[in-house]
Scaffold this active site. Structure first.
Site, short mmCIF file in Angstrom:
data_model
loop_
_atom_site.label_atom_id
_atom_site.label_comp_id
_atom_site.label_asym_id
_atom_site.label_seq_id
_atom_site.Cartn_x
_atom_site.Cartn_y
_atom_site.Cartn_z
N ARG A 115 1.13 -1.27 -0.22
CA ARG A 115 -0.29 -0.08 0.05
C ARG A 115 0.71 0.68 -0.01
NH1 ARG A 115 -4.72 0.06 3.75
NH2 ARG A 115 -3.02 0.75 5.68
N LYS B 111 -2.39 6.68 1.41
CA LYS B 111 -2.51 7.06 2.85
C LYS B 111 -2.13 8.50 2.84
CE LYS B 111 -2.59 4.45 7.22
NZ LYS B 111 -3.65 5.37 7.62
N GLU C 262 -15.85 6.11 3.43
CA GLU C 262 -15.75 5.14 4.94
C GLU C 262 -15.52 6.39 5.74
OE1 GLU C 262 -11.63 4.59 4.73
OE2 GLU C 262 -11.13 6.45 2.98
#
Ligand SMILES: Cc1ncc(COP(=O)(O)O)c(C=O)c1O
Length: 340
Positions: free
Chosen positions: A82, A184, A220
């Site tokens: 990620r 992220k 989310e």
């Protein structure tokens, strides 16, 4: 390994510097070999790209002590992957995935005395992060970078037991359809600070963000993916290109299917159908799953049948199974538990 003399049960979710941190520097087109260092402080030029244009990203994972005394961490290869994808999107040189996993192991080993003992409820939180470090005044990516991993022991996310939380449907957007919601990047969190402060002021625990384009679909929260359970016990999670692919959520979907024999679905979830679910939870590294008892949409309340005092039965089983795997009580799928 003798542990630090800390009252593990009383520490909170905060930062406490430990003995060592990992640092690797990128310069002249290459990462150096990396090292463990003592100093928790960083000296930067006033015009460093990270300070001016927020060229920074991070990851989060935990190290645990298992019931039989081993030190382990959970699926670090997925954090490596990620962060690799995040770095590419931010025009940063990705840190090699195998070196990421190696660095995670090294930094845990060097801070093993800080990995809380089994049963304390606490864990050692690892924060890998990367930023553009040289001076940049015109808007462009940096030429020099630092990849670092800091560690800090953190207490149980739920002190005094797990209590369902209340969310509000946010009027702010978290991510644009073709933006950075799926990575992220620090910038995603900077822009979520105002909405979360406002939500807290209004008495809510967290925000539920809807899709920015149509405001009809569930995305989310600021720090976790959603998982819903239908009245006929199917596990449903929102599919979207603008949410972070949570490692906990992906693991829980495997647990639901392979360990609990439940039907699972990753699909678009319309806000209109949320009222029909039996249970709702938020998945992330910090809490594994936090039960949601209530969602408030501009004064209109959705109360899940699982209620405001306890975790629903399916979410509870999912949580127990995943934490059982992480703590070495249940055999996990191949490669999930990495021993230090
Ligand atoms: C926006 C966001 N979504 C979801 C998650 C959960 O991801 P993970 O399960 O990998 O911790 C996090 C936390 O890392 C997050 O910041």
């Amino acid at each position: 390994m003798e542990k630090k003399n800390i009252d593990w049960a009383s520490i909170g979710f905060g930062y406490m510097p430990t003995d060592k941190r990992y640092v690797s520097l990128y310069k002249d087109g290459a990462w150096d070999q990396g090292a463990l260092v003592d100093d928790p402080n960083i000296v930067l030029n006033e015009c460093a790209c990270v300070l001016q244009y927020a060229q920074t990203c991070f990851e989060g994972l935990k190290a645990y002590t298992t019931e039989d005394g081993r030190t382990v961490c959970f699926r670090p290869d997925l954090n490596a992957e990620r962060m690799y994808d995040t770095a590419k999107r931010l025009e940063m040189p990705p840190f090699p995935k195998d070196r990421f996993v190696e660095a995670v192991k090294q930094v845990i080993k060097a801070n093993e005395a800080w990995v809380p003992p089994y049963g304390s409820g606490a864990t050692l939180y690892l924060r890998p992060y990367m930023f553009g470090s040289n001076a940049v005044i015109g808007v462009k990516p940096a030429d020099e970078y630092q990849f670092r991993i800091l560690t800090t022991p953190v207490g149980p996310y739920f002190k005094g037991g797990v209590k369902p939380i209340t969310l509000c449907v946010s009027d702010f957007d978290r991510a644009a359809p073709h933006g950075t919601g799926h990575i992220k990047a620090g910038l995603n969190y900077a822009m979520s600070l105002h909405p979360i402060v406002e939500a807290h002021k209004a008495g809510f625990d967290e925000n539920m963000y809807l899709d920015a384009a149509t405001r009809t679909k569930v995305e989310e929260t600021g720090g976790a993916n959603f998982l819903f359970v239908t009245k006929d016990n199917k596990v449903v999670t929102p599919k979207s290109n603008s949410i972070l692919p949570s490692i906990t959520r992906r693991s829980l979907m495997v647990v639901a299917k392979e360990y609990l024999g439940l039907e699972v679905e990753e699909r678009e979830v319309y806000f209109d159908e949320v009222k029909d679910f039996a249970e709702c939870g938020l998945c992330g590294t910090a809490a594994v799953i936090s039960p949601v008892g209530k969602i408030v949409d501009h004064g209109k309340e959705i109360c899940f049948p699982s209620g405001m005092t306890e975790m629903g039965p399916t979410i509870s089983k999912l949580r127990d199974t995943l934490t059982g795997i992480q703590m070495g009580k249940i055999e996990g799928p191949e490669g999930w538990i990495v021993e230090i």
